[in-house]
Design an enzyme around this catalytic site. Structure first.
Site, mmCIF file in Angstrom:
data_model
loop_
_atom_site.group_PDB
_atom_site.id
_atom_site.type_symbol
_atom_site.label_atom_id
_atom_site.label_comp_id
_atom_site.label_asym_id
_atom_site.label_seq_id
_atom_site.Cartn_x
_atom_site.Cartn_y
_atom_site.Cartn_z
ATOM 1 N N HIS A 59 0.844 -1.208 0.000
ATOM 2 C CA HIS A 59 0.000 0.000 0.000
ATOM 3 C C HIS A 59 0.873 1.250 0.000
ATOM 4 O O HIS A 59 1.697 1.433 0.885
ATOM 5 C CB HIS A 59 -0.917 0.026 1.228
ATOM 6 C CG HIS A 59 -2.096 -0.893 1.098
ATOM 7 N ND1 HIS A 59 -3.201 -0.780 1.904
ATOM 8 C CD2 HIS A 59 -2.337 -1.923 0.256
ATOM 9 C CE1 HIS A 59 -4.081 -1.701 1.559
ATOM 10 N NE2 HIS A 59 -3.579 -2.421 0.555
ATOM 11 N N TYR B 259 -9.485 5.209 7.681
ATOM 12 C CA TYR B 259 -9.657 5.553 9.096
ATOM 13 C C TYR B 259 -10.694 6.678 9.139
ATOM 14 O O TYR B 259 -10.483 7.735 8.552
ATOM 15 C CB TYR B 259 -8.354 6.056 9.707
ATOM 16 C CG TYR B 259 -7.267 5.001 9.859
ATOM 17 C CD1 TYR B 259 -6.440 4.655 8.786
ATOM 18 C CD2 TYR B 259 -7.068 4.356 11.076
ATOM 19 C CE1 TYR B 259 -5.438 3.698 8.930
ATOM 20 C CE2 TYR B 259 -6.059 3.400 11.231
ATOM 21 C CZ TYR B 259 -5.259 3.081 10.151
ATOM 22 O OH TYR B 259 -4.267 2.136 10.291
ATOM 23 N N PRO C 158 -4.410 0.111 18.855
ATOM 24 C CA PRO C 158 -4.182 -0.425 17.503
ATOM 25 C C PRO C 158 -4.329 0.605 16.383
ATOM 26 O O PRO C 158 -4.015 0.326 15.236
ATOM 27 C CB PRO C 158 -5.248 -1.505 17.370
ATOM 28 C CG PRO C 158 -6.307 -1.118 18.342
ATOM 29 C CD PRO C 158 -5.603 -0.448 19.473
ATOM 30 N N LYS D 211 0.922 -0.323 15.299
ATOM 31 C CA LYS D 211 2.328 -0.348 15.683
ATOM 32 C C LYS D 211 2.726 -1.550 16.547
ATOM 33 O O LYS D 211 3.909 -1.774 16.781
ATOM 34 C CB LYS D 211 2.685 0.945 16.435
ATOM 35 C CG LYS D 211 2.653 2.177 15.557
ATOM 36 C CD LYS D 211 3.598 2.045 14.382
ATOM 37 C CE LYS D 211 3.463 3.185 13.398
ATOM 38 N NZ LYS D 211 4.125 2.889 12.126
ATOM 39 N N TYR E 39 3.566 6.627 10.046
ATOM 40 C CA TYR E 39 2.745 5.471 9.672
ATOM 41 C C TYR E 39 3.586 4.400 8.977
ATOM 42 O O TYR E 39 3.468 3.214 9.262
ATOM 43 C CB TYR E 39 1.582 5.909 8.769
ATOM 44 C CG TYR E 39 0.503 4.853 8.615
ATOM 45 C CD1 TYR E 39 0.495 3.987 7.532
ATOM 46 C CD2 TYR E 39 -0.498 4.720 9.573
ATOM 47 C CE1 TYR E 39 -0.490 3.015 7.400
ATOM 48 C CE2 TYR E 39 -1.482 3.746 9.455
ATOM 49 C CZ TYR E 39 -1.471 2.898 8.367
ATOM 50 O OH TYR E 39 -2.443 1.918 8.255
HETATM 51 C C1 PHB Z 1 -6.261 -4.661 10.802
HETATM 52 O O1 PHB Z 1 -6.235 -4.903 9.584
HETATM 53 O O2 PHB Z 1 -6.665 -5.484 11.670
HETATM 54 C C2 PHB Z 1 -5.776 -3.298 11.267
HETATM 55 C C3 PHB Z 1 -5.207 -2.441 10.338
HETATM 56 C C4 PHB Z 1 -4.760 -1.183 10.759
HETATM 57 C C5 PHB Z 1 -4.910 -0.815 12.082
HETATM 58 C C6 PHB Z 1 -5.486 -1.687 13.019
HETATM 59 C C7 PHB Z 1 -5.929 -2.944 12.603
HETATM 60 O O3 PHB Z 1 -4.479 0.427 12.490
#
Ligand code: PHB
Ligand code: APR
Length: 392
Positions: A74, A203, A295, A299, A387
């Site tokens: 990505h 997000y 989460p 990280k 990120y």
């Molecule tokens: C996930 O794909 O479970 C996932 C991806 C990004 C995040 C948290 C969880 O920030």
């Protein structure tokens, strides 16, 4: 019954397995002691956004083939607010850096398979694991299995046993400083074999709360919605979840959501936590055993990997060059990167979630921060470089 190895690793999660693989590649004998069964460990559903440093370590130990074959590279990530999508061009803002979307379960499976193929030993279902004498040069670990107590003498113990493990709890409390923030909400997560609503993660900050659109593959999606800590997963039907998710993301994304039956659904709390220091004589805390992040910034796995990088370098120098310099600097080096990731994860969580106690002023500050973030190249660059992962 007793035996000797150079390193005992407690825990067969990503931290323990990656450290074991790096040590094996350097000819250093490490035994992993895992409380659960192999299948139980593989049954955990966890995030899977890998920084390039994590990808590089898997490449260094030759456990990258399936990741490169099946993982998704990505170059961007989306922020959604005020019913609009804003793409953050990670690659453009970081001089070409990207992230690899590849589930933690798959990383764990690949590392377990590589360890078995190399003939390196993991004792599963090891009960009552206990580190001893780690304040001396002759530490050892005991555990019970098949009705017998076993003793493993070693030169170093790696506490890779996660937040609820025994190693941090075995340190005298007066020797430990802890820092913690518990967030006033949880994440309700759903896994389904449906195509993702978006090729890149979304997000979302919405008046109804946070939502995240992620994926495991072009055919398997992972979604989350912020929920109350009083919520019970049984009270959330699949239909209620899909409805709430689509209310929290922009219409252009909501109309692309493919619904289907959940194959996993669970609620997880969010916390920030750091224990200092990470070294106690010959005991070294590594990964979730030493720190936890919410989460939001994905990280957790990546911090486990950077701890492994520093601890592997320290142990390699100790065993191959008889130098203790790396052991002495491990905690400071690891914590310097840990705290930067803790800051980013806290900042991103604070910006993207609903905090009712912050009231209308807090909501307006979030909106201003998001507006500034997507309008300022400097602000977007700061998000992007955190990120994709800060350097080791
Ligand atoms: C996930 O794909 O479970 C996932 C991806 C990004 C995040 C948290 C969880 O920030
Ligand atoms: N004895 C032996 N093993 C133990 C003990 C114990 N007393 N306590 C815990 N364990 C094992 C757990 O069963 C688990 O398999 O230690 C392992 C710790 O693994 P993780 O919790 O996955 O921690 P870590 O390897 O640091 O990886 C961090 O995993 O949980 C996610 O979100 C987290 O992505 C992050 C990553």
């Amino acid at each position: 019954m007793s035996r000797r190895v150079q390193v005992v690793i407690v825990g067969s999660g990503p931290a323990g397995l990656l450290l074991g693989q790096r040590l094996h590649a350097a000819g250093i004998e490490a035994l992993i002691l895992e409380r659960r069964s192999r299948d139980y460990v593989l049954g955990r559903i966890r995030a899977g956004v890998l920084e390039q440093g994590t990808v590089g370590q898997l490449e260094a130990v030759g456990v990258d083939a399936r990741m490169h074959a099946e993982g998704l590279v990505h170059g961007g990530v989306n922020l959604a607010f005020q019913r609009r999508l804003h793409r953050i061009d990670l690659a453009d803002l970081t001089g070409g850096k990207t992230v690899m979307v590849y589930g933690q379960t798959e990383v764990t499976r690949d590392l377990m398979d590589a360890r078995a193929a190399a003939g390196a030993e993991t004792v599963y279902e090891a009960q009552e694991v206990q580190p001893h004498a780690f304040d001396t040069a002759r530490p050892y670990v005991t555990y019970k299995k098949d009705g017998r107590t076993h003793r493993i003498d070693c030169d170093a113990i790696a506490g890779c046993d996660g937040y609820h493990g025994v190693c941090r709890k075995s340190v005298p409390q007066k020797a430990l400083r802890t820092y913690e923030r518990v967030y006033p909400f949880g994440w309700l997560g759903l896994l389904a074999d449906v195509p993702p609503a978006s090729e890149e993660l979304i997000y979302a900050n919405s008046a109804r709360g946070f939502a995240l659109c992620s994926m495991r593959s072009p055919r398997r999606s992972r979604y989350y919605v912020q929920c109350s800590l009083d919520d019970k997963v049984e009270a959330w039907s699949d239909a209620a979840f899909w409805d709430e998710l689509r209310r929290r993301i922009p219409p252009e994304a909501a109309e692309r959501v493919t619904t289907g039956p959940s194959i996993e659904k669970s609620i997880a709390p969010l916390r920030s936590f750091v224990a200092e220091p990470l070294r106690f004589g010959r005991l070294f805390l590594c990964g979730d055993a030493g720190h936890i992040v919410p989460p939001t910034g994905a990280k957790g796995l990546n911090l486990a990997a950077s701890d492994v990088h520093y601890l592997y370098e320290a142990l390699r120098a100790f065993f191959l060059e008889r130098s203790e310099a790396g052991l002495d600097s491990y905690s400071e080096r690891a914590l310097k990167r840990v705290w930067k990731a803790e800051r980013f994860s806290w900042w991103f969580t604070s910006m993207m979630h609903r905090f009712p106690e912050d009231g209308p002023f807090g909501q307006k500050i979030q909106e201003a921060e998001l507006d500034y973030l997507v309008e300022s190249r400097a602000a977007s660059t700061a998000l992007a470089e955190n990120y994709v992962g800060l350097p080791y």
